[in-house]
Design a protein around this motif. Structure first.
Motif, PDB file in Angstrom:
ATOM      1  N   ASP A 308      21.686  -9.971  21.188  1.00  0.00           N
ATOM      2  CA  ASP A 308      22.748 -10.892  20.749  1.00  0.00           C
ATOM      3  C   ASP A 308      22.293 -11.727  19.563  1.00  0.00           C
ATOM      4  O   ASP A 308      23.093 -12.014  18.654  1.00  0.00           O
ATOM      5  N   LEU A 309      21.021 -12.120  19.547  1.00  0.00           N
ATOM      6  CA  LEU A 309      20.499 -12.888  18.408  1.00  0.00           C
ATOM      7  C   LEU A 309      20.597 -12.057  17.134  1.00  0.00           C
ATOM      8  O   LEU A 309      21.018 -12.558  16.079  1.00  0.00           O
ATOM      9  N   GLY A 310      20.223 -10.788  17.227  1.00  0.00           N
ATOM     10  CA  GLY A 310      20.321  -9.907  16.068  1.00  0.00           C
ATOM     11  C   GLY A 310      21.753  -9.679  15.636  1.00  0.00           C
ATOM     12  O   GLY A 310      22.073  -9.704  14.439  1.00  0.00           O
ATOM     13  N   LEU A 311      22.636  -9.449  16.597  1.00  0.00           N
ATOM     14  CA  LEU A 311      24.045  -9.213  16.276  1.00  0.00           C
ATOM     15  C   LEU A 311      24.707 -10.446  15.684  1.00  0.00           C
ATOM     16  O   LEU A 311      25.562 -10.340  14.795  1.00  0.00           O
ATOM     17  N   ASP A 312      24.311 -11.627  16.155  1.00  0.00           N
ATOM     18  CA  ASP A 312      24.835 -12.868  15.572  1.00  0.00           C
ATOM     19  C   ASP A 312      24.454 -12.968  14.097  1.00  0.00           C
ATOM     20  O   ASP A 312      25.266 -13.381  13.255  1.00  0.00           O
ATOM     21  N   ALA A 313      23.203 -12.612  13.795  1.00  0.00           N
ATOM     22  CA  ALA A 313      22.750 -12.651  12.396  1.00  0.00           C
ATOM     23  C   ALA A 313      23.549 -11.672  11.542  1.00  0.00           C
ATOM     24  O   ALA A 313      23.952 -11.995  10.408  1.00  0.00           O
ATOM     25  N   ILE A 314      23.798 -10.472  12.073  1.00  0.00           N
ATOM     26  CA  ILE A 314      24.604  -9.494  11.335  1.00  0.00           C
ATOM     27  C   ILE A 314      25.995 -10.056  11.054  1.00  0.00           C
ATOM     28  O   ILE A 314      26.522  -9.919   9.939  1.00  0.00           O
ATOM     29  N   GLN A 315      26.580 -10.706  12.039  1.00  0.00           N
ATOM     30  CA  GLN A 315      27.919 -11.272  11.838  1.00  0.00           C
ATOM     31  C   GLN A 315      27.918 -12.332  10.748  1.00  0.00           C
ATOM     32  O   GLN A 315      28.829 -12.381   9.906  1.00  0.00           O
ATOM     33  N   ASN A 330      21.108  -7.152   0.600  1.00  0.00           N
ATOM     34  CA  ASN A 330      19.865  -6.506   1.041  1.00  0.00           C
ATOM     35  C   ASN A 330      19.465  -6.963   2.430  1.00  0.00           C
ATOM     36  O   ASN A 330      18.935  -6.182   3.236  1.00  0.00           O
ATOM     37  N   LYS A 331      19.746  -8.209   2.736  1.00  0.00           N
ATOM     38  CA  LYS A 331      19.407  -8.751   4.052  1.00  0.00           C
ATOM     39  C   LYS A 331      20.309  -8.157   5.130  1.00  0.00           C
ATOM     40  O   LYS A 331      19.837  -7.802   6.221  1.00  0.00           O
ATOM     41  N   LEU A 332      21.596  -8.048   4.824  1.00  0.00           N
ATOM     42  CA  LEU A 332      22.529  -7.436   5.770  1.00  0.00           C
ATOM     43  C   LEU A 332      22.145  -5.987   6.042  1.00  0.00           C
ATOM     44  O   LEU A 332      22.129  -5.554   7.208  1.00  0.00           O
ATOM     45  N   HIS A 333      21.845  -5.231   4.998  1.00  0.00           N
ATOM     46  CA  HIS A 333      21.468  -3.827   5.184  1.00  0.00           C
ATOM     47  C   HIS A 333      20.238  -3.695   6.086  1.00  0.00           C
ATOM     48  O   HIS A 333      20.178  -2.792   6.934  1.00  0.00           O
ATOM     49  N   LEU A 334      19.270  -4.581   5.919  1.00  0.00           N
ATOM     50  CA  LEU A 334      18.054  -4.479   6.738  1.00  0.00           C
ATOM     51  C   LEU A 334      18.346  -4.835   8.197  1.00  0.00           C
ATOM     52  O   LEU A 334      17.832  -4.185   9.119  1.00  0.00           O
ATOM     53  N   LEU A 335      19.158  -5.852   8.417  1.00  0.00           N
ATOM     54  CA  LEU A 335      19.556  -6.193   9.783  1.00  0.00           C
ATOM     55  C   LEU A 335      20.295  -5.026  10.434  1.00  0.00           C
ATOM     56  O   LEU A 335      20.043  -4.682  11.602  1.00  0.00           O
ATOM     57  N   GLU A 336      21.192  -4.411   9.692  1.00  0.00           N
ATOM     58  CA  GLU A 336      21.936  -3.269  10.231  1.00  0.00           C
ATOM     59  C   GLU A 336      21.007  -2.095  10.507  1.00  0.00           C
ATOM     60  O   GLU A 336      21.165  -1.388  11.523  1.00  0.00           O
ATOM     61  N   ALA A 337      20.029  -1.882   9.638  1.00  0.00           N
ATOM     62  CA  ALA A 337      19.064  -0.801   9.858  1.00  0.00           C
ATOM     63  C   ALA A 337      18.299  -1.011  11.156  1.00  0.00           C
ATOM     64  O   ALA A 337      18.108  -0.064  11.946  1.00  0.00           O
ATOM     65  N   GLU A 338      17.879  -2.247  11.405  1.00  0.00           N
ATOM     66  CA  GLU A 338      17.143  -2.540  12.631  1.00  0.00           C
ATOM     67  C   GLU A 338      18.045  -2.384  13.864  1.00  0.00           C
ATOM     68  O   GLU A 338      17.572  -1.960  14.936  1.00  0.00           O
ATOM     69  N   PHE A 339      19.321  -2.703  13.721  1.00  0.00           N
ATOM     70  CA  PHE A 339      20.261  -2.480  14.825  1.00  0.00           C
ATOM     71  C   PHE A 339      20.404  -0.986  15.108  1.00  0.00           C
ATOM     72  O   PHE A 339      20.397  -0.554  16.278  1.00  0.00           O
ATOM     73  N   TYR A 340      20.521  -0.177  14.055  1.00  0.00           N
ATOM     74  CA  TYR A 340      20.661   1.262  14.251  1.00  0.00           C
ATOM     75  C   TYR A 340      19.363   1.875  14.787  1.00  0.00           C
ATOM     76  O   TYR A 340      19.405   2.873  15.518  1.00  0.00           O
ATOM     77  N   PHE A 341      18.228   1.283  14.442  1.00  0.00           N
ATOM     78  CA  PHE A 341      16.953   1.681  15.041  1.00  0.00           C
ATOM     79  C   PHE A 341      17.031   1.464  16.556  1.00  0.00           C
ATOM     80  O   PHE A 341      16.708   2.353  17.354  1.00  0.00           O
ATOM     81  N   LEU A 342      17.492   0.290  16.952  1.00  0.00           N
ATOM     82  CA  LEU A 342      17.646  -0.026  18.368  1.00  0.00           C
ATOM     83  C   LEU A 342      18.632   0.932  19.034  1.00  0.00           C
ATOM     84  O   LEU A 342      18.411   1.378  20.175  1.00  0.00           O
TER      85      LEU A 342
END
Length: 427
Positions: A308-315, A330-342
């Protein structure tokens, strides 16, 4: 207060605000002067009171006419608009432009340091490239030094240094500047100023791998830890947040994620007010999200909390990127990449890692380019794609070296040394 000010502003154009009569009531002028001086102290010690003062400055200006301080009031209102809970970036940006034009119309050059600190430090960071405001802060410092407004002159120097650090300015050059800035603030008896510079310099020194107590030239026996304890005891909320953020950022970049998570938890004790956030506060949310996804991948009993902490940051960043693709993509793309990794979505993870690298490079965030390269290398290592992983670790090293972060270079070199024997082209 909020509804009354919005009602007063409803239907008023930029020209209507710039055509307000000149304030002549001496009692109202004295009240504006008092609120002008009260703003700084409430921002530091009582941030929740800060918006009330701002709203009353705007209200008084609309009802009783404008004065030189009104420009600062409208700028502060713009800073409040772009922040939570309003999140009205366009409205805040409009107020920032009104404030700048009002200052010029009133020939209120003495307000330049205060107004630039607010407009370029709190408002325009949501719309314009962060690098674009750096020169304005230096200009405002010179103006403040010339007119005797050393409080806001030093504030602009801090905003310059704070933004430069998180834009990836070379750490060696930045550390030298920070030492000079801290000395100036110390000589001007600007305690919060020199303390903030010292904390930033400590971060730069730690990233550079220089074992030095940045406080030692200014205070015998003071350390980062003792400074933090003192700030907690004195209820200096913004300074407590700054130190927690510094320690979290360093721990994250140096790979000590347990310490980074601990600092995230500790920082929750020091809430934000509603008058605006500087660049480091936005970066802090980015780091929080990356911490969240890291711990979510451990699949422990607290996985939902970290996810949820990660998803909040993406939002947050999906909202912010609509205002400034340059600063946030660039920050959004990296957060999304880490979410897709998960989520084990290989195709989207790779696409987002590469998009983050590309955007960081094009927008001149070399340190975050290095971070995205390192995160992609780690992902590929997880996939046992050793040759590709090695290539991206080498790219990360190059970026960190350009940044001047020798501590990170050495850490990546260790990863390369471990990985090299596993690669097909090692001979």
């Amino acid at each position: 207060e909020v509804s009354h000010v919005k009602q007063l502003l409803h239907g008023k154009s930029r020209q209507d605000l710039l055509s307000l009569p000149i304030m002549s009531d001496t009692q109202k002028l004295a009240a504006m002067q008092f609120m002008n001086h009260a703003l700084t102290m409430t921002f530091i010690a009582k941030p929740l009171l800060n918006p009330i003062i701002v709203l009353r400055m705007v209200k008084m200006s609309i009802e009783h006419g404008m004065c030189n301080i009104s420009a600062f009031g409208f700028a502060c209102y713009g800073a409040w608009l772009v922040s939570e809970p309003s999140c009205d970036v366009e409205g805040g940006y409009r107020m920032g432009r009104v404030a700048t034009e009002m200052m010029k119309q009133l020939d209120a050059a003495e307000m330049t340091p205060r107004l630039y600190a607010t407009v370029y430090g709190f408002i325009n960071i949501w719309k314009e490239p962060w690098q674009a405001g750096l020169g304005k802060h230096l200009e405002a410092y010179e103006s403040g030094a010339a007119t005797g407004d050393m409080e806001y002159a030093i504030t602009n120097l801090y905003q310059y240094a704070n933004t430069a650090l998180y834009c990836g300015e070379n750490l060696t050059n930045l550390s030298q500047n920070l030492q000079s800035y801290a000395k100036r603030a110390f000589q001007c008896n600007q305690r919060n100023g020199w303390t903030s510079f010292v904390i930033l310099n400590q971060l730069a020194l730690d990233l550079m791998g220089i074992k030095q107590n940045a406080f030692s030239p200014y205070s015998n026996g003071t350390t980062e830890e003792s400074c933090f304890t003192s700030c907690v005891n004195n209820n200096e909320i913004s300074m407590c947040r700054l130190i927690c953020g510094k320690k979290k950022y360093l721990a994250f970049f140096t790979g000590d994620l347990d310490a980074a998570a601990k600092m995230y938890e500790q920082s929750q004790k020091f809430p934000f007010g509603s008058t605006g956030r500087l660049v480091h506060s936005l970066v802090s949310i980015f780091i929080d999200g990356l911490i969240g996804f890291f711990f979510a991948r451990k699949h422990r009993e607290d996985e939902k909390k970290w996810t949820d902490l990660g998803l909040d940051a993406i939002q947050y960043f999906r909202t912010w990127v609509s205002g400034s693709h340059w600063n946030f993509s660039n920050k959004l793309h990296l957060l999304e990449a880490e979410f897709y990794f998960l989520s084990e979505d290989d195709k989207r993870a790779r696409a987002c890692y590469n998009a983050s690298i590309k955007a960081a490079r094009e927008h001149r965030f070399v340190h975050e380019e290095g971070l995205a390269e390192e995160k992609l290398a780690t992902y590929l290592l997880h996939k046992s794609q050793h040759d590709d992983s090695l290539r991206h670790f080498i790219n990360a090293k190059r970026c960190y070296d350009s940044w001047g972060a020798c501590t990170l270079v050495r850490r990546v070199e260790k990863a390369i040394a471990i990985l090299l024997p596993l690669c097909s082209g090692r001979g």
